[in-house]
Design a protein around this motif. Structure first.
Motif, short mmCIF file in Angstrom:
data_model
loop_
_atom_site.label_atom_id
_atom_site.label_comp_id
_atom_site.label_asym_id
_atom_site.label_seq_id
_atom_site.Cartn_x
_atom_site.Cartn_y
_atom_site.Cartn_z
N PRO A 81 49.58 45.88 53.44
CA PRO A 81 49.79 47.28 53.06
C PRO A 81 49.22 47.71 51.71
CG PRO A 81 51.79 46.03 52.75
CD PRO A 81 50.80 45.10 53.37
N TYR A 82 48.73 46.80 50.92
CA TYR A 82 48.25 47.15 49.59
C TYR A 82 46.76 46.86 49.47
CZ TYR A 82 53.26 46.55 48.99
OH TYR A 82 54.60 46.62 49.15
N SER A 83 46.12 47.53 48.52
CA SER A 83 44.73 47.19 48.27
C SER A 83 44.70 45.84 47.56
CB SER A 83 44.07 48.26 47.40
OG SER A 83 44.41 48.08 46.05
N HIS A 84 43.67 45.09 47.82
CA HIS A 84 43.56 43.78 47.17
C HIS A 84 42.18 43.67 46.52
CE1 HIS A 84 42.63 43.42 51.46
NE2 HIS A 84 41.65 42.61 51.09
N VAL A 85 41.89 44.66 45.71
CA VAL A 85 40.58 44.72 45.07
C VAL A 85 40.54 43.82 43.84
CG1 VAL A 85 38.93 46.26 43.95
CG2 VAL A 85 40.24 47.06 45.92
N CYS A 86 41.60 43.86 43.03
CA CYS A 86 41.59 43.08 41.80
C CYS A 86 43.01 42.92 41.27
CB CYS A 86 40.71 43.76 40.74
SG CYS A 86 41.26 45.43 40.35
N GLY A 87 43.15 42.05 40.29
CA GLY A 87 44.40 41.90 39.57
C GLY A 87 45.50 41.19 40.35
N ALA A 88 46.75 41.62 40.08
CA ALA A 88 47.92 40.97 40.67
C ALA A 88 47.98 41.17 42.18
CB ALA A 88 49.19 41.51 40.01
N LYS A 89 47.52 42.33 42.65
CA LYS A 89 47.53 42.57 44.10
C LYS A 89 46.58 41.61 44.82
CE LYS A 89 48.91 47.37 43.73
NZ LYS A 89 48.56 48.76 43.94
N LEU A 90 45.49 41.29 44.17
CA LEU A 90 44.56 40.30 44.72
C LEU A 90 45.21 38.92 44.75
CD1 LEU A 90 41.72 39.40 45.66
CD2 LEU A 90 41.14 39.15 43.25
N GLY A 143 29.88 35.45 43.49
CA GLY A 143 28.47 35.78 43.48
C GLY A 143 27.76 35.56 44.79
N TYR A 144 28.49 35.33 45.88
CA TYR A 144 27.87 35.07 47.17
C TYR A 144 27.39 36.35 47.84
CZ TYR A 144 27.12 32.87 51.70
OH TYR A 144 26.57 32.41 52.86
N ALA A 145 28.01 37.48 47.54
CA ALA A 145 27.65 38.74 48.17
C ALA A 145 26.58 39.46 47.34
CB ALA A 145 28.88 39.63 48.30
N SER A 146 25.92 40.45 47.98
CA SER A 146 24.89 41.20 47.26
C SER A 146 25.51 42.09 46.19
CB SER A 146 24.07 42.05 48.24
OG SER A 146 24.93 42.97 48.89
N ARG A 147 26.73 42.55 46.44
CA ARG A 147 27.44 43.36 45.44
C ARG A 147 28.67 42.57 45.00
NH1 ARG A 147 30.51 48.24 47.24
NH2 ARG A 147 31.99 48.17 45.57
N PRO A 148 28.61 41.94 43.85
CA PRO A 148 29.73 41.08 43.44
C PRO A 148 30.99 41.89 43.16
CG PRO A 148 28.07 41.20 41.71
CD PRO A 148 27.53 41.95 42.87
N ALA A 149 32.12 41.26 43.40
CA ALA A 149 33.42 41.87 43.14
C ALA A 149 34.01 41.25 41.88
CB ALA A 149 34.34 41.66 44.33
N ILE A 150 35.09 41.83 41.40
CA ILE A 150 35.71 41.36 40.16
C ILE A 150 37.08 40.77 40.46
CG2 ILE A 150 34.45 42.94 38.66
CD1 ILE A 150 36.93 44.77 38.74
N TRP A 151 37.51 39.84 39.61
CA TRP A 151 38.82 39.22 39.74
C TRP A 151 39.89 40.11 39.08
CZ3 TRP A 151 39.80 35.25 42.84
CH2 TRP A 151 38.76 34.40 43.20
N PHE A 152 39.61 40.56 37.89
CA PHE A 152 40.61 41.31 37.12
C PHE A 152 40.21 42.77 37.01
CE2 PHE A 152 40.55 36.95 35.53
CZ PHE A 152 41.84 36.57 35.85
N CYS A 153 41.19 43.64 37.13
CA CYS A 153 40.92 45.08 37.04
C CYS A 153 40.59 45.46 35.59
CB CYS A 153 42.15 45.86 37.48
SG CYS A 153 42.59 45.56 39.20
N PRO A 154 39.63 46.35 35.40
CA PRO A 154 39.34 46.79 34.05
C PRO A 154 40.49 47.64 33.49
CG PRO A 154 38.00 47.99 35.63
CD PRO A 154 38.77 46.96 36.39
N GLU A 155 40.74 47.46 32.22
CA GLU A 155 41.82 48.21 31.60
C GLU A 155 41.39 49.66 31.40
OE1 GLU A 155 43.79 46.54 28.31
OE2 GLU A 155 43.55 44.50 29.04
N PRO A 156 42.33 50.59 31.63
CA PRO A 156 41.97 52.00 31.43
C PRO A 156 41.75 52.31 29.94
CG PRO A 156 44.28 51.78 32.09
CD PRO A 156 43.67 50.41 32.12
#
Length: 157
Positions: A81-90, A143-156
């Motif tokens: 049910p949650y996004s898992h893009v970065c940070g604790a949710k990931l 780095g396996y994908a063409s568009r790399p993803a991040i582990w930690f969310c950037p701080e606002p």
């Protein structure tokens, strides 16, 4: 003579030991006759087979419950049910995906011991599904994908 030792009649002494051992409550009747003995295994009352091995689940129902639990958790990850893009949710998503792998291995071990082929195949499928879930999240961040993803969310800012 002080230097000469007394000769022992070992046969007589061993016969005496055998007589004493034969008086024990659970003595082996072939003791001391040169017959190789085989340890007796306890039989279950009313049963005809050997006792179940330790660690084996008591029924096929327990195995199917474990496999079913792995399938349910694996399907449940599809509707996370949650996004898992970065940070604790990931992190929590990765813990959930790892739980799918553990549930699959648990069901696989149980089904292997109980010799349940279909349950074992389902367990292997659950393990592969869990590995695919983890790979789908981890590989882009390595780095396996063409568009790399991040582990930690950037701080606002």
């Amino acid at each position: 003579m002080p230097g000469k030792e007394k000769e022992h009649d070992w046969d007589r002494e061993m016969r005496e030991v055998d007589k004493l051992l034969a008086k024990l409550p659970e003595a082996d009747p072939t003791l001391g006759r040169g017959v190789p003995t085989v340890p007796k295994t306890p039989r279950l009352s009313g049963g005809t087979g050997a006792p179940p091995a330790p660690g084996v689940p008591p029924s096929a129902f327990a195995t199917w419950f474990r496999v079913g639990l792995g399938v349910v958790v694996g399907v449940g990850m599809l509707v996370w049910p949650y996004s898992h893009v970065c940070g604790a949710k990931l992190l929590f998503y990765l813990i959930g995906a790892s739980t799918v792998i553990v549930a699959g291995v648990w069901g696989g071990i149980s089904s292997w011991r109980r010799r349940l082929g279909l349950a074992h195949l389902l367990s292997l499928g659950v393990v592969l599904w869990g590995l695919a879930l983890v790979a789908g999240v981890v590989l882009p961040r390595m780095g396996y994908a063409s568009r790399p993803a991040i582990w930690f969310c950037p701080e606002p800012k």
